[in-house]
Design a protein around this motif. Structure first.
Motif, PDB file in Angstrom:
ATOM      1  N   ALA A 140       0.831  -1.206   0.000  1.00  0.00           N
ATOM      2  CA  ALA A 140       0.000   0.000   0.000  1.00  0.00           C
ATOM      3  C   ALA A 140       0.863   1.253   0.000  1.00  0.00           C
ATOM      4  O   ALA A 140       0.562   2.240  -0.685  1.00  0.00           O
ATOM      5  CB  ALA A 140      -0.934  -0.005   1.206  1.00  0.00           C
ATOM      6  N   GLY A 141       1.951   1.253   0.786  1.00  0.00           N
ATOM      7  CA  GLY A 141       2.848   2.401   0.795  1.00  0.00           C
ATOM      8  C   GLY A 141       3.470   2.645  -0.569  1.00  0.00           C
ATOM      9  O   GLY A 141       3.594   3.795  -1.015  1.00  0.00           O
ATOM     10  N   ALA A 142       3.862   1.560  -1.254  1.00  0.00           N
ATOM     11  CA  ALA A 142       4.417   1.698  -2.597  1.00  0.00           C
ATOM     12  C   ALA A 142       3.375   2.262  -3.558  1.00  0.00           C
ATOM     13  O   ALA A 142       3.678   3.131  -4.389  1.00  0.00           O
ATOM     14  CB  ALA A 142       4.926   0.343  -3.085  1.00  0.00           C
ATOM     15  N   ALA A 143       2.148   1.777  -3.451  1.00  0.00           N
ATOM     16  CA  ALA A 143       1.074   2.244  -4.332  1.00  0.00           C
ATOM     17  C   ALA A 143       0.756   3.705  -4.089  1.00  0.00           C
ATOM     18  O   ALA A 143       0.572   4.498  -5.029  1.00  0.00           O
ATOM     19  CB  ALA A 143      -0.177   1.388  -4.112  1.00  0.00           C
ATOM     20  N   TRP A 144       0.690   4.099  -2.809  1.00  0.00           N
ATOM     21  CA  TRP A 144       0.371   5.485  -2.471  1.00  0.00           C
ATOM     22  C   TRP A 144       1.465   6.434  -2.971  1.00  0.00           C
ATOM     23  O   TRP A 144       1.174   7.456  -3.580  1.00  0.00           O
ATOM     24  CB  TRP A 144       0.214   5.607  -0.954  1.00  0.00           C
ATOM     25  CG  TRP A 144      -0.240   6.962  -0.492  1.00  0.00           C
ATOM     26  CD1 TRP A 144       0.543   7.997  -0.108  1.00  0.00           C
ATOM     27  CD2 TRP A 144      -1.599   7.412  -0.380  1.00  0.00           C
ATOM     28  NE1 TRP A 144      -0.231   9.072   0.248  1.00  0.00           N
ATOM     29  CE2 TRP A 144      -1.550   8.741   0.092  1.00  0.00           C
ATOM     30  CE3 TRP A 144      -2.837   6.825  -0.619  1.00  0.00           C
ATOM     31  CZ2 TRP A 144      -2.699   9.497   0.324  1.00  0.00           C
ATOM     32  CZ3 TRP A 144      -3.981   7.565  -0.384  1.00  0.00           C
ATOM     33  CH2 TRP A 144      -3.915   8.878   0.077  1.00  0.00           C
ATOM     34  N   MET A 145       2.702   6.074  -2.729  1.00  0.00           N
ATOM     35  CA  MET A 145       3.826   6.911  -3.159  1.00  0.00           C
ATOM     36  C   MET A 145       3.848   7.052  -4.686  1.00  0.00           C
ATOM     37  O   MET A 145       4.008   8.156  -5.226  1.00  0.00           O
ATOM     38  CB  MET A 145       5.126   6.266  -2.667  1.00  0.00           C
ATOM     39  CG  MET A 145       6.374   6.665  -3.412  1.00  0.00           C
ATOM     40  SD  MET A 145       6.839   8.366  -3.110  1.00  0.00           S
ATOM     41  CE  MET A 145       8.404   8.390  -3.980  1.00  0.00           C
ATOM     42  N   SER A 146       3.685   5.952  -5.392  1.00  0.00           N
ATOM     43  CA  SER A 146       3.739   5.985  -6.852  1.00  0.00           C
ATOM     44  C   SER A 146       2.684   6.923  -7.420  1.00  0.00           C
ATOM     45  O   SER A 146       2.959   7.739  -8.304  1.00  0.00           O
ATOM     46  CB  SER A 146       3.535   4.576  -7.421  1.00  0.00           C
ATOM     47  OG  SER A 146       4.531   3.697  -6.956  1.00  0.00           O
ATOM     48  N   SER A 147       1.469   6.813  -6.907  1.00  0.00           N
ATOM     49  CA  SER A 147       0.363   7.606  -7.448  1.00  0.00           C
ATOM     50  C   SER A 147       0.482   9.074  -7.057  1.00  0.00           C
ATOM     51  O   SER A 147       0.383   9.964  -7.909  1.00  0.00           O
ATOM     52  CB  SER A 147      -0.972   7.029  -6.956  1.00  0.00           C
ATOM     53  OG  SER A 147      -1.124   5.692  -7.366  1.00  0.00           O
ATOM     54  N   MET A 148       0.697   9.347  -5.765  1.00  0.00           N
ATOM     55  CA  MET A 148       0.720  10.724  -5.314  1.00  0.00           C
ATOM     56  C   MET A 148       1.926  11.482  -5.872  1.00  0.00           C
ATOM     57  O   MET A 148       1.818  12.667  -6.206  1.00  0.00           O
ATOM     58  CB  MET A 148       0.711  10.784  -3.790  1.00  0.00           C
ATOM     59  CG  MET A 148      -0.531  10.184  -3.147  1.00  0.00           C
ATOM     60  SD  MET A 148      -2.078  10.951  -3.696  1.00  0.00           S
ATOM     61  CE  MET A 148      -2.091  12.435  -2.702  1.00  0.00           C
ATOM     62  N   SER A 149       3.072  10.829  -5.991  1.00  0.00           N
ATOM     63  CA  SER A 149       4.234  11.480  -6.590  1.00  0.00           C
ATOM     64  C   SER A 149       3.981  11.792  -8.056  1.00  0.00           C
ATOM     65  O   SER A 149       4.398  12.845  -8.564  1.00  0.00           O
ATOM     66  CB  SER A 149       5.464  10.583  -6.451  1.00  0.00           C
ATOM     67  OG  SER A 149       6.564  11.139  -7.125  1.00  0.00           O
ATOM     68  N   THR A 150       3.275  10.904  -8.748  1.00  0.00           N
ATOM     69  CA  THR A 150       2.952  11.142 -10.153  1.00  0.00           C
ATOM     70  C   THR A 150       2.017  12.334 -10.296  1.00  0.00           C
ATOM     71  O   THR A 150       2.205  13.191 -11.175  1.00  0.00           O
ATOM     72  CB  THR A 150       2.326   9.885 -10.770  1.00  0.00           C
ATOM     73  OG1 THR A 150       3.275   8.812 -10.709  1.00  0.00           O
ATOM     74  CG2 THR A 150       1.932  10.120 -12.220  1.00  0.00           C
TER      75      THR A 150
END
Length: 526
Positions: A322-332
């Motif tokens: 979930a942390g990886a998914a959140w970071m990937s999306s929000m950084s994008t």
């Protein structure tokens, strides 16, 4: 021509960026420690899911209330003074919270209030800091720089709560709050040592707070790129806030205590850091929509895992994902927003991104906390997962993309202001007319092309725009738009980009041979 590096380490070669990045990471650790300690202290004081979730609201609601005015100030005033002042105020609030807690005088109301004050200070400094921290980095390395900042932020989500959980268990919440005083001062020292670049000098009258706020909102509404990003991040943040807000309740159900809660947040942060190391290459290979779509699906699955199981190791594993998914999306989302805004409005674009993401996060946290008290943890997380999947359907009507260089580079106006005497800056409204005598038989194509002028005119300051046909001379058309004041009109002229100028060139290509576009200006008298 060589391709820009997609390596995460490229921007870190810049000394100023590296220093700001490291000290910002320390500040983020302190904020993460404070949030974790306040949320768990609220659980101990009240046992209420709603009040525990309300800590997240107290942290992030100020972003919704203050980020846009803070963005205006960052675009129009001295960013160094703005950031330093907010940091000193936050130091005082953190110190008071630590003293009250160590003395045993803190209660739910005082904790929420002082956390809210700290959130207000963070909201005031964040647009200025986010827009200035990448100033030392070449523009083609901005995505890597923004990813590096996101890694620092998410590493803090891993380190901060974990340290806070250990310190909380050993010494109590008061000493956790005391550490945040030192981390805030570290951030203040970095701004003193590597101050933001001054705004370029301008002969134009400075924008005022209210007018600058309206300019930012108008820009976002009439810029398809920015609007799409804001809507997408709002939907993502509102659905995803359920997991973050209910982590204390999940930890309580698992029976792992404060250390387990810190470990859950640590797993989220660790997953974010790990994916950040390869996010640049992933984004280059698969594109923005694939990153956001996959991130949304994985985060929804993590919420379902937390809802339907109580096996600690299994949930910890899903929190990493979930942390990886959140970071990937929000950084994008963040990268797309900053890269799609011209310099004059970039801090406001950052602020609107914060308003959209964290405002949705704050209100979503309160909603999901109340829902958990009413219908239970499992149904609440299942509903949030369903909404997260539904938000991915916005990809078709509102696609994500980064602005090209010519779309964000301001151009020099090519029409001189042939006026007898210049009005006062506050005089207005101002009506501007541009007359075109076009070649015969090109009416339909001309109207299709000039209609594309509406968005940039409105985006940069016009409150009204329309094209008229001269009934006495069918080949003559008049473009007419209105701005609120002479100062607003001067700002509008200065905000035109190279892409806008290229569009004007297309429009003027329809002029009859030997004709030129004729511009007239009118000021309201009655």
């Amino acid at each position: 021509m060589s391709q820009p590096s997609s390596s995460l380490w490229s921007p870190l070669r810049q000394t100023a960026f590296r220093g700001l990045w490291m000290c910002g990471g320390v500040f983020f650790v302190g904020n993460g420690m404070q949030t974790m300690a306040a949320a768990w202290l609220m659980v101990e004081l009240t046992g209420s899911s709603f009040l525990a979730a309300l800590v997240q609201t107290a942290v992030f609601m100020p972003m919704f209330l203050l980020a846009l005015p803070a963005g205006v100030l960052a675009d129009t005033t001295d960013r160094r003074r703005l950031i330093a002042g907010a940091l000193l105020a936050q130091t005082g609030a953190c110190a008071l919270l630590a003293l009250l807690t160590l003395g045993g005088w803190s209660g739910p109301a005082s904790v929420l209030f002082l956390v809210f004050v700290c959130g207000c200070c963070t909201a005031m400094l964040t647009p200025a800091w986010n827009s200035s921290v990448i100033d030392p980095v070449p523009r083609d390395e901005w995505p890597q720089a923004i990813t590096a900042v996101s890694i620092a932020y998410n590493a803090a989500r891993a380190v901060g709560p974990t340290l806070a959980g250990l310190l909380f268990a050993l010494l109590g919440a008061g000493w956790v709050f005391a550490v945040t005083v030192a981390t805030t001062l570290v951030m203040w020292e970095s701004i003193r040592r590597w101050p933001p670049k001054a705004h370029p000098p301008s002969k134009l009258p400075a924008e005022r707070l209210w007018g600058g706020t309206l300019s930012g909102l108008r820009f976002a509404w009439h810029s398809r790129m920015i609007l799409a990003q804001l809507v997408r991040v709002t939907a993502f943040g509102a659905a995803g806030s359920a997991l973050w807000a209910l982590l204390p309740v999940i930890a309580q159900r698992l029976g792992t205590g404060a250390q387990g809660f810190g470990l859950l947040m640590g797993c989220l942060g660790t997953g974010a850091v790990l994916v950040g190391l390869v996010l640049g290459r992933l984004r280059t290979r698969f594109g923005m929509e694939a990153i956001v779509g996959t991130g949304g699906g994985v985060f929804a699955a993590a919420m379902l895992a937390a809802a339907l199981t109580q096996v600690a190791w299994f949930i910890y594993l899903w929190m990493l994902l979930a942390g990886a998914a959140w970071m990937s999306s929000m950084s994008t989302f963040n990268t797309a927003t900053q890269a799609s805004a011209p310099q004059w409005v970039r801090s406001r674009a950052v602020a609107m991104h914060m308003v959209a993401a964290l405002g949705a996060f704050a209100m979503g946290s309160a909603f999901w906390g109340a829902a958990s008290d009413l219908i239970g943890l499992t149904p609440t997380l299942c509903l949030a997962a369903a909404l997260m999947v539904a938000s991915l359907l916005l990809a078709k009507p509102m696609p994500l993309r980064m602005g090209a260089l010519h779309e964000v580079t301001q151009a020099t106006p090519w029409d001189e202001l042939f006026i007898e005497s210049e009005p006062l800056p506050e005089a207005g409204p101002v009506a501007v007319e541009v007359g075109y005598r076009i070649a015969p038989g090109t009416d339909a194509a001309f109207l299709d092309t000039i209609s594309r002028m509406k968005a940039p005119r409105r985006r940069d300051g016009a409150t009204f725009w329309r094209v008229y046909k001269d009934l006495g001379e069918p080949s003559r058309y008049v473009e007419r738009f209105i701005v609120e004041s002479w100062a607003d009109y001067l700002h509008q002229r200065a905000r035109a980009t190279m892409a806008d100028q290229a569009l004007e060139t297309e429009v003027r290509a329809f002029l009859a041979p030997g004709e030129t576009a004729r511009m007239s200006h009118y000021i309201a008298e009655r």
